[in-house]
Write a protein that holds these residues in place. Structure first.
Motif, PDB file in Angstrom:
ATOM      1  N   PRO A 177      26.665  16.268  18.112  1.00 43.80           N
ATOM      2  CA  PRO A 177      27.895  16.125  17.311  1.00 43.80           C
ATOM      3  C   PRO A 177      28.108  14.688  16.828  1.00 43.80           C
ATOM      4  O   PRO A 177      28.572  14.478  15.700  1.00 43.80           O
ATOM      5  CB  PRO A 177      28.999  16.558  18.282  1.00 43.80           C
ATOM      6  N   ASP A 178      27.777  13.704  17.663  1.00 40.53           N
ATOM      7  CA  ASP A 178      27.989  12.304  17.262  1.00 40.53           C
ATOM      8  C   ASP A 178      27.129  11.943  16.045  1.00 40.53           C
ATOM      9  O   ASP A 178      27.599  11.242  15.138  1.00 40.53           O
ATOM     10  CB  ASP A 178      27.647  11.360  18.424  1.00 40.53           C
ATOM     11  N   ILE A 179      25.900  12.416  16.030  1.00 44.10           N
ATOM     12  CA  ILE A 179      25.015  12.107  14.906  1.00 44.10           C
ATOM     13  C   ILE A 179      25.480  12.842  13.655  1.00 44.10           C
ATOM     14  O   ILE A 179      25.486  12.281  12.550  1.00 44.10           O
ATOM     15  CB  ILE A 179      23.561  12.469  15.256  1.00 44.10           C
ATOM     16  N   MET A 180      25.895  14.100  13.803  1.00 44.19           N
ATOM     17  CA  MET A 180      26.391  14.836  12.643  1.00 44.19           C
ATOM     18  C   MET A 180      27.631  14.158  12.072  1.00 44.19           C
ATOM     19  O   MET A 180      27.812  14.081  10.849  1.00 44.19           O
ATOM     20  CB  MET A 180      26.699  16.283  13.033  1.00 44.19           C
ATOM     21  N   GLY A 219      30.146   6.475   2.711  1.00 44.46           N
ATOM     22  CA  GLY A 219      29.044   5.514   2.762  1.00 44.46           C
ATOM     23  C   GLY A 219      29.002   4.704   4.031  1.00 44.46           C
ATOM     24  O   GLY A 219      28.381   3.634   4.081  1.00 44.46           O
ATOM     25  N   SER A 220      29.624   5.172   5.096  1.00 43.18           N
ATOM     26  CA  SER A 220      29.656   4.439   6.357  1.00 43.18           C
ATOM     27  C   SER A 220      28.264   4.407   6.989  1.00 43.18           C
ATOM     28  O   SER A 220      27.576   5.431   7.050  1.00 43.18           O
ATOM     29  CB  SER A 220      30.648   5.103   7.311  1.00 43.18           C
ATOM     30  N   GLU A 221      27.840   3.229   7.468  1.00 38.96           N
ATOM     31  CA  GLU A 221      26.524   3.058   8.089  1.00 38.96           C
ATOM     32  C   GLU A 221      26.704   2.470   9.487  1.00 38.96           C
ATOM     33  O   GLU A 221      26.468   1.289   9.718  1.00 38.96           O
ATOM     34  CB  GLU A 221      25.626   2.149   7.244  1.00 38.96           C
ATOM     35  N   GLU A 222      27.140   3.272  10.422  1.00 37.06           N
ATOM     36  CA  GLU A 222      27.401   2.797  11.781  1.00 37.06           C
ATOM     37  C   GLU A 222      26.132   2.932  12.618  1.00 37.06           C
ATOM     38  O   GLU A 222      26.045   3.759  13.539  1.00 37.06           O
ATOM     39  CB  GLU A 222      28.566   3.565  12.390  1.00 37.06           C
ATOM     40  N   HIS A 239      21.653   1.960  20.055  1.00 31.81           N
ATOM     41  CA  HIS A 239      21.712   3.157  20.891  1.00 31.81           C
ATOM     42  C   HIS A 239      21.531   4.440  20.079  1.00 31.81           C
ATOM     43  O   HIS A 239      21.028   5.437  20.608  1.00 31.81           O
ATOM     44  CB  HIS A 239      23.044   3.197  21.646  1.00 31.81           C
ATOM     45  N   ASN A 240      21.938   4.436  18.796  1.00 33.65           N
ATOM     46  CA  ASN A 240      21.861   5.682  18.029  1.00 33.65           C
ATOM     47  C   ASN A 240      20.805   5.685  16.938  1.00 33.65           C
ATOM     48  O   ASN A 240      20.564   6.709  16.299  1.00 33.65           O
ATOM     49  CB  ASN A 240      23.222   6.023  17.417  1.00 33.65           C
ATOM     50  N   ILE A 264      15.819  10.172  12.952  1.00 38.06           N
ATOM     51  CA  ILE A 264      15.127  11.464  12.988  1.00 38.06           C
ATOM     52  C   ILE A 264      15.974  12.539  12.298  1.00 38.06           C
ATOM     53  O   ILE A 264      15.465  13.362  11.528  1.00 38.06           O
ATOM     54  CB  ILE A 264      14.815  11.860  14.444  1.00 38.06           C
ATOM     55  N   ALA A 265      17.287  12.518  12.557  1.00 37.39           N
ATOM     56  CA  ALA A 265      18.169  13.498  11.930  1.00 37.39           C
ATOM     57  C   ALA A 265      18.220  13.307  10.417  1.00 37.39           C
ATOM     58  O   ALA A 265      18.187  14.278   9.651  1.00 37.39           O
ATOM     59  CB  ALA A 265      19.569  13.389  12.522  1.00 37.39           C
TER      60      ALA A 265
END
Length: 578
Positions: free
Chosen positions: A66-69, A79-82, A86-87, A93-94
């Motif tokens: 869910p965090d990656i989605m 356009g957020s690029e956080e 760690h991620n 990959i996603a």
């Protein structure tokens, strides 16, 4: 979509208004607008238009958290690029799977900016499986340049046999000693010996065994039980032993695969100067010294004008040739050689004509100090900023100095000796850029004109030159902590007007005039043993030349000796314009 519109759509998403689909990830629902996700992802566009009915509203997504989605959806809307350490891997990959190209590129930039000895192998493997050729190449090059540290990481033992072979067979692999490579492969095999021992006959020929020291070879290679038990390995070991015993490694023109030198981390360039051709004339000669092959390579571009008594410095991937003279002309002009593109460019000229100038790079700028214009010796100095392409006057020295030499050390510029226009000098001083001021330090033990000065291991060395009585082979070292000079072992050959640089932890002196003739002689000083030893001579005898060391470039092979099965060591490098 404008920034204002993006904020509006995102607000509607957060309030679950006008949404036409729900994406479920591990029982967490995300209300979205199909058209927004379709705009940033080929996957979602296909999902909403071809892989489902237009009336469908519920979509369950697996193989992502869910965090990656959430990050992918926020990127689609605003356009957020956080991206974080760690991620980044999971996010990359996603994004590859969902074809979110913009966010995938952000992940690549982040990983490229944070390459380290601990993660370079992981990033190399990741970008091989999930296509990103630029980052894959950068990671591979990083591993080669930091192999000693990388092979000590926990990721090294996870390499496939194909990946391991690709690394250890590369000429660009940077190791101080080939034993590092041998011990790395033993470490890799030891992680899973039953499986990996079967690969040893493939791996061993990729190690440059004949470059090892004889003692190490006998103790660790010949007596290795694993190698003794493999017939093919025994043949490889015997061949390497023959090469070591017969000295074929040093025979010019022959590179057996087991004796093929790796590419050096740094190249020493010797540029310009004067040659003796009936009489003394300026030359445009450029030669590169490959310390791993102990060979000089001709890089001369005949279209470049001759210069002697010039200043040369390496900065930000380029070599700058500053000032100098010919028999009839004194220069203020500056030429920049871009090592990546092999091209020369004219940049801003100095404010004064300067030959016999002292030069160094410090904090991204170039400092040129003293010199003469054919009539007068200068005490003035200038600073060049490559970003603005401008020269700025800085404080003048306490004395006029031509034929001096300088170096940078601990954020300061030290200059020693030279000629004032009236007398030879033993004095020395340093410049502090922070306060734009010169300070005198203890004088050298003798006058030195046409000397060489370099910094090495927290000390400053002054070498050779000429005084009122003779040409000098003596050397002395300055300790800034005690403000005192002490003698060190003299050079093998007296000389003035030579090039000097530190390469691979040793001081190299190149060419010069010995009081009788212009010489091609090269020698190096090992501060650990306190001894000078001869290196291969330049092909062109020169005095009044200048040297610099080039490092950190990805196309080092363009400036090194050829690494083919045979080598004509008198050739001009084929990859450069002639």
């Amino acid at each position: 979509m404008t920034h204002g519109s993006a904020l509006v759509f995102n607000e509607l998403r957060l309030q679950e208004e006008l949404c036409d689909a729900i994406i479920t990830v591990q029982n967490e629902d995300f209300h979205i607008h199909k058209i927004i996700l379709s705009g940033c992802s080929e996957y979602f566009r296909a999902l909403f238009t071809r892989w489902s009915h237009p009336a469908d509203q519920m979509y369950e997504i697996v193989h992502v958290s869910p965090d990656i989605m959430r990050l992918i959806i926020e990127f689609a809307y605003i356009g957020s690029e956080e991206v974080t350490p760690h991620n980044v891997k999971e996010l990359y990959i996603a994004c590859d799977f969902f074809k979110v190209i913009g966010l995938m590129e952000a992940c690549c930039r982040f990983m490229g900016d944070h390459l380290s000895k601990d993660n370079c192998i992981d990033i190399w493997q990741l970008t091989e499986n999930f296509f990103c050729p630029t980052l894959n190449g950068d990671a591979f090059h990083f591993i080669l340049q930091h192999f000693t540290e990388a092979c000590a990481s926990s990721e090294f033992i996870k390499l496939s046999i194909q990946q391991l072979l690709k690394l250890i067979e590369a000429d660009q692999l940077l190791v101080r000693d080939e034993s590092t490579v041998f011990e790395a492969i033993l470490h890799w095999i030891d992680h899973s010996p039953e499986e990996r021992t079967t690969y040893i006959s493939q791996i061993l020929p990729k190690v440059r065994l004949a470059l090892m020291t004889p003692d190490y070879f006998v103790t660790n290679v010949i007596n290795n039980m694993m190698l003794m038990c493999d017939t093919e390995c025994q043949e490889t070991v015997k061949t390497a032993q023959t090469l070591l015993n017969d000295g074929i490694v040093r025979y010019p023109g022959i590179y057996h695969p087991l004796a093929r030198p790796r590419l050096p981390a740094s190249i020493l360039l010797a540029i310009g100067g004067r040659i003796k051709n009936g009489y003394s004339v300026a030359t445009n000669a450029i030669e590169a010294y490959d310390i791993c092959a102990d060979l000089w390579v001709n890089l001369t571009n005949p279209e470049e004008s001759p210069r002697s008594q010039l200043g040369v410095v390496f900065l930000n991937g380029s070599v700058y040739c500053v000032g100098g003279n010919t028999e009839i002309q004194y220069f203020s002009s500056v030429r920049r050689f871009d090592l990546a593109t092999h091209t020369w460019h004219q940049v801003a000229s100095m404010k004064l004509r300067r030959c016999c100038v002292s030069i160094t790079a410090l904090n991204g700028c170039i400092y040129v100090i003293g010199g003469n214009d054919g009539h007068n010796c200068h005490s003035t100095a200038e600073c060049y900023n490559p970003e603005s392409n401008q020269w700025t006057d800085i404080a003048s020295m306490n004395e006029r100095r031509s034929h001096a030499s300088c170096t940078n050390f601990q954020g300061k510029v030290y200059i020693c000796g030279g000629f004032s226009g009236e007398s030879f000098l033993s004095s020395a001083e340093y410049y502090s850029p922070d306060i734009d001021q010169w300070f005198q330090i203890a004088a050298m033990s003798i006058h030195r004109y046409g000397l060489g000065v370099v910094a090495l291991e927290e000390q400053i060395y002054a070498v050779g030159g000429k005084n009122e009585e003779s040409y000098i082979n003596s050397a002395e070292v300055y300790n800034p902590q005690t403000n005192s000079w002490q003698p060190v072992t003299p050079m093998l050959t007296p000389r003035k007007g030579f090039g000097i640089e530190v390469l691979d932890g040793r001081i190299f002196v190149v060419g010069g005039f010995d009081g009788f003739t212009v010489i091609p002689n090269v020698e190096s000083y090992d501060h650990n043993t306190g001894e000078w030893s001869e290196a291969t001579n330049m092909r062109i005898s020169r005095s009044d030349l200048c040297c610099c060391v080039v490092s950190g470039i990805t196309n080092m092979a363009d400036y090194a000796a050829l690494r083919g099965s045979s080598l004509d060591h008198s050739c001009t490098h084929p990859s450069l314009p002639v």
